[in-house]
Design a protein around this motif. Structure first.
Motif, mmCIF file in Angstrom:
data_model
loop_
_atom_site.group_PDB
_atom_site.id
_atom_site.type_symbol
_atom_site.label_atom_id
_atom_site.label_comp_id
_atom_site.label_asym_id
_atom_site.label_seq_id
_atom_site.Cartn_x
_atom_site.Cartn_y
_atom_site.Cartn_z
ATOM 1 N N TRP A 102 0.809 -1.216 0.000
ATOM 2 C CA TRP A 102 0.000 0.000 0.000
ATOM 3 C C TRP A 102 0.848 1.276 0.000
ATOM 4 C CZ3 TRP A 102 -4.383 1.084 -1.809
ATOM 5 C CH2 TRP A 102 -5.030 2.287 -1.492
ATOM 6 N N PRO A 103 1.973 1.340 0.733
ATOM 7 C CA PRO A 103 2.821 2.548 0.636
ATOM 8 C C PRO A 103 3.278 2.823 -0.794
ATOM 9 C CG PRO A 103 3.445 1.278 2.560
ATOM 10 C CD PRO A 103 2.468 0.436 1.783
ATOM 11 N N GLY A 104 3.535 1.762 -1.572
ATOM 12 C CA GLY A 104 3.924 1.959 -2.968
ATOM 13 C C GLY A 104 2.808 2.567 -3.790
ATOM 14 N N VAL A 105 1.570 2.096 -3.568
ATOM 15 C CA VAL A 105 0.415 2.662 -4.273
ATOM 16 C C VAL A 105 0.228 4.121 -3.886
ATOM 17 C CG1 VAL A 105 -2.091 2.514 -4.584
ATOM 18 C CG2 VAL A 105 -0.730 0.419 -4.471
ATOM 19 N N VAL A 106 0.347 4.418 -2.593
ATOM 20 C CA VAL A 106 0.164 5.796 -2.125
ATOM 21 C C VAL A 106 1.253 6.703 -2.701
ATOM 22 C CG1 VAL A 106 0.224 7.284 -0.070
ATOM 23 C CG2 VAL A 106 -1.062 5.136 -0.023
ATOM 24 N N LEU A 107 2.475 6.187 -2.831
ATOM 25 C CA LEU A 107 3.551 6.988 -3.417
ATOM 26 C C LEU A 107 3.202 7.371 -4.854
ATOM 27 C CD1 LEU A 107 6.407 8.177 -3.349
ATOM 28 C CD2 LEU A 107 7.268 5.931 -4.076
ATOM 29 N N LEU A 108 2.714 6.415 -5.637
ATOM 30 C CA LEU A 108 2.347 6.703 -7.018
ATOM 31 C C LEU A 108 1.181 7.682 -7.090
ATOM 32 C CD1 LEU A 108 2.501 6.205 -10.080
ATOM 33 C CD2 LEU A 108 0.951 4.265 -9.750
ATOM 34 N N LEU A 109 0.122 7.398 -6.334
ATOM 35 C CA LEU A 109 -1.065 8.255 -6.397
ATOM 36 C C LEU A 109 -0.774 9.640 -5.829
ATOM 37 C CD1 LEU A 109 -3.958 5.789 -5.472
ATOM 38 C CD2 LEU A 109 -2.806 6.185 -7.651
ATOM 39 N N GLY A 110 0.064 9.704 -4.800
ATOM 40 C CA GLY A 110 0.450 11.002 -4.251
ATOM 41 C C GLY A 110 1.207 11.841 -5.272
ATOM 42 N N THR A 111 2.087 11.198 -6.023
ATOM 43 C CA THR A 111 2.816 11.898 -7.081
ATOM 44 C C THR A 111 1.863 12.398 -8.160
ATOM 45 O OG1 THR A 111 4.761 10.508 -6.683
ATOM 46 C CG2 THR A 111 4.662 11.687 -8.784
ATOM 47 N N ILE A 112 0.914 11.539 -8.532
ATOM 48 C CA ILE A 112 -0.074 11.919 -9.549
ATOM 49 C C ILE A 112 -0.901 13.116 -9.084
ATOM 50 C CG2 ILE A 112 -2.249 11.154 -10.599
ATOM 51 C CD1 ILE A 112 -0.925 8.363 -10.837
ATOM 52 N N LEU A 113 -1.330 13.101 -7.834
ATOM 53 C CA LEU A 113 -2.138 14.206 -7.321
ATOM 54 C C LEU A 113 -1.309 15.474 -7.158
ATOM 55 C CD1 LEU A 113 -4.450 12.416 -4.725
ATOM 56 C CD2 LEU A 113 -5.003 13.199 -7.027
ATOM 57 N N ALA A 114 -0.021 15.333 -6.870
ATOM 58 C CA ALA A 114 0.851 16.516 -6.803
ATOM 59 C C ALA A 114 0.953 17.178 -8.173
ATOM 60 C CB ALA A 114 2.233 16.125 -6.286
ATOM 61 N N VAL A 115 1.080 16.358 -9.216
ATOM 62 C CA VAL A 115 1.093 16.894 -10.589
ATOM 63 C C VAL A 115 -0.246 17.559 -10.902
ATOM 64 C CG1 VAL A 115 1.234 16.281 -13.039
ATOM 65 C CG2 VAL A 115 2.803 15.222 -11.383
ATOM 66 N N ALA A 116 -1.354 16.909 -10.501
ATOM 67 C CA ALA A 116 -2.683 17.471 -10.745
ATOM 68 C C ALA A 116 -2.853 18.812 -10.034
ATOM 69 C CB ALA A 116 -3.758 16.488 -10.289
ATOM 70 N N LEU A 117 -2.326 18.918 -8.812
ATOM 71 C CA LEU A 117 -2.397 20.183 -8.085
ATOM 72 C C LEU A 117 -1.608 21.271 -8.794
ATOM 73 C CD1 LEU A 117 -2.184 19.034 -4.356
ATOM 74 C CD2 LEU A 117 -3.933 20.547 -5.318
ATOM 75 N N ALA A 118 -0.456 20.904 -9.347
ATOM 76 C CA ALA A 118 0.342 21.880 -10.093
ATOM 77 C C ALA A 118 -0.419 22.360 -11.323
ATOM 78 C CB ALA A 118 1.681 21.256 -10.497
ATOM 79 N N VAL A 119 -1.123 21.443 -11.993
ATOM 80 C CA VAL A 119 -1.933 21.824 -13.151
ATOM 81 C C VAL A 119 -3.062 22.761 -12.723
ATOM 82 C CG1 VAL A 119 -3.528 20.957 -14.916
ATOM 83 C CG2 VAL A 119 -1.384 19.733 -14.457
ATOM 84 N N ALA A 120 -3.736 22.425 -11.621
ATOM 85 C CA ALA A 120 -4.840 23.261 -11.132
ATOM 86 C C ALA A 120 -4.336 24.649 -10.756
ATOM 87 C CB ALA A 120 -5.498 22.590 -9.924
ATOM 88 N N TRP A 121 -3.150 24.713 -10.167
ATOM 89 C CA TRP A 121 -2.584 26.010 -9.797
ATOM 90 C C TRP A 121 -2.254 26.828 -11.045
ATOM 91 C CZ3 TRP A 121 -2.842 28.179 -5.218
ATOM 92 C CH2 TRP A 121 -2.085 29.327 -4.969
ATOM 93 N N ARG A 122 -1.768 26.149 -12.081
ATOM 94 C CA ARG A 122 -1.471 26.832 -13.341
ATOM 95 C C ARG A 122 -2.746 27.388 -13.968
ATOM 96 N NH1 ARG A 122 -1.159 26.729 -18.725
ATOM 97 N NH2 ARG A 122 0.824 27.236 -19.753
#
Length: 403
Positions: A369-389
């Protein structure tokens, strides 16, 4: 001859609402009923989590591809005919999947299911826009979307409960029978199109529309958000079941499936976020609700069932709110052909479900599960950067400028 639009409260309006409720329910119940059964498929067929996730990923992948095809075909052959054929074939294919002799055969049937089901979501909104009075369209669209969310939830819950007492084949077969019943009620209830005019849109017009939307300064970023957000959401529900079924939790299959009731939070949050966006602006709300999604994901790292459920609730709340804001922004931002912009958004939405949902299985196999959270957390960080842009995006038209 153009007929008058159907207004709220009329007998025709009630028939359409009833049909669309069945249509939304059936489509997403058949599509997602397999999700909570993936651990059982892995056990029976000797699969890895990533391999078992293909039963869903292939369906959403073929659905994504078929969305554009179905919208074009319906312009030639008619709205009701396309939707009814989609629903009946979906019920038949789901029923056949219950008798699959091996996993390869099951995957073929699930891939065909996704392709055939695309006729419903691709055409439903066009039918409603053509037939319903604009002042009543929001209510009718809400019934369809509510039926879709409810179907996705009930499909997961019923499949889990039935498989807990019988097996996954009976669960899938029961969903197929339910799908055929829903298709029958849909066909009986939905009035024939009155304002549809058959047409044939050439490849040139389609390519011109694609070029216009993909060269816009804002729409491609919103399409990317659809890919990232849906991919993260499906991955959460794909693999959280593996974690909760295993020690130290050891939950029953029916209990894990019942967690799909958290979808009710999403039905509320999508409406709430829409009102909030109307008040404060989409560019100011989108990144905030996505932050709720990320916080819920991180909470699921705790080894406590209550904390995991709370985290899933926040994650689900944030996802539906984010999807509501992003998809409505596409509608406000897009110029003609607007329907194509929505189709591209849905294409990326289901493509993200397929690709990220499948890749997450490898992270589960190698990092838990930590591996899944690492991937999804990275994806959501990218999504947040897009939303901020997107906060600095200049409005393209007066409709978008209205918050």
């Amino acid at each position: 001859m153009q007929h008058s639009a159907i207004a709220f409260g009329t007998p025709e309006y009630k028939r359409i609402n009833r049909a669309m409720a069945f249509g939304g329910f059936s489509t997403f119940a058949l599509l997602y009923c397999i999700q909570p059964l993936m651990p059982l498929l892995a056990r029976d067929f000797g699969l890895t989590p990533a391999q078992s996730s293909l039963a869903l990923s292939l369906s959403t992948g073929t659905l994504a591809v078929a969305l554009l095809i179905s919208s074009v075909l319906s312009d030639r052959f008619g709205r009701k005919r396309m939707m009814a054929a989609s629903m009946f074939s979906g019920g038949v294919l789901t029923l056949l999947a219950a008798f699959a002799h091996g996993y390869a055969q099951l995957l073929v049937l699930r891939a065909l299911l996704g392709f055939m089901l695309a006729g419903m979501p691709a055409v439903a909104m066009a039918y409603l826009s053509e037939e319903i009075d604009p002042k009543s369209l929001g209510s009718a669209m809400g019934t369809y979307i509510g039926g879709s969310a409810f179907g996705g939830m009930i499909g997961r819950v019923l499949a889990s409960f039935i498989s807990d007492f019988f097996d996954w084949r009976i669960a899938v077969g029961a969903m197929g029978v339910a799908g055929l019943y829903a298709a029958s009620e849909f066909s009986r209830s939905l009035p024939a199109s009155r304002n549809f005019r058959p047409g044939e849109r050439g490849a040139g017009a389609l390519l011109a529309g694609l070029r216009a939307h993909l060269t816009d300064k804002g729409l491609p970023w919103l399409f990317l958000l659809a890919f990232l957000l849906m991919g993260a959401f499906v991955s959460m529900y794909n693999y959280i079941g593996y974690r909760l079924l295993a020690p130290p939790f050891g939950m029953r299959q029916s209990a894990v499936g019942a967690l799909s009731i958290l979808y009710l939070l999403g039905i509320f949050s999508s409406v709430w976020a829409g009102k909030l966006a109307d008040r404060f602006g989409r560019r100011n709300v989108l990144w905030a609700v996505m932050s709720v999604m990320l916080s819920g994901l991180l909470i699921t790292l705790l080894d406590n069932v209550l904390a995991i459920v709370i985290g899933m609730g926040l994650f689900t709340f944030g996802f539906f709110a984010s999807h509501s804001v992003a998809s409505s922004w596409v509608g406000r931002r897009a110029r003609a052909p607007q329907a194509l912009a929505s189709a591209i958004y849905l294409f990326m939405y289901y493509l993200g479900s397929s690709v990220i949902g499948w890749v997450s299985g490898y992270l589960w196999s190698h990092g838990g599960w930590p591996g899944v959270v690492l991937l999804l957390g990275t994806i959501l960080a990218v999504a947040l950067a897009v939303a901020w842009r997107l906060r600095g995006l200049v409005p393209l038209n007066p409709l978008e400028a209205q918050r």
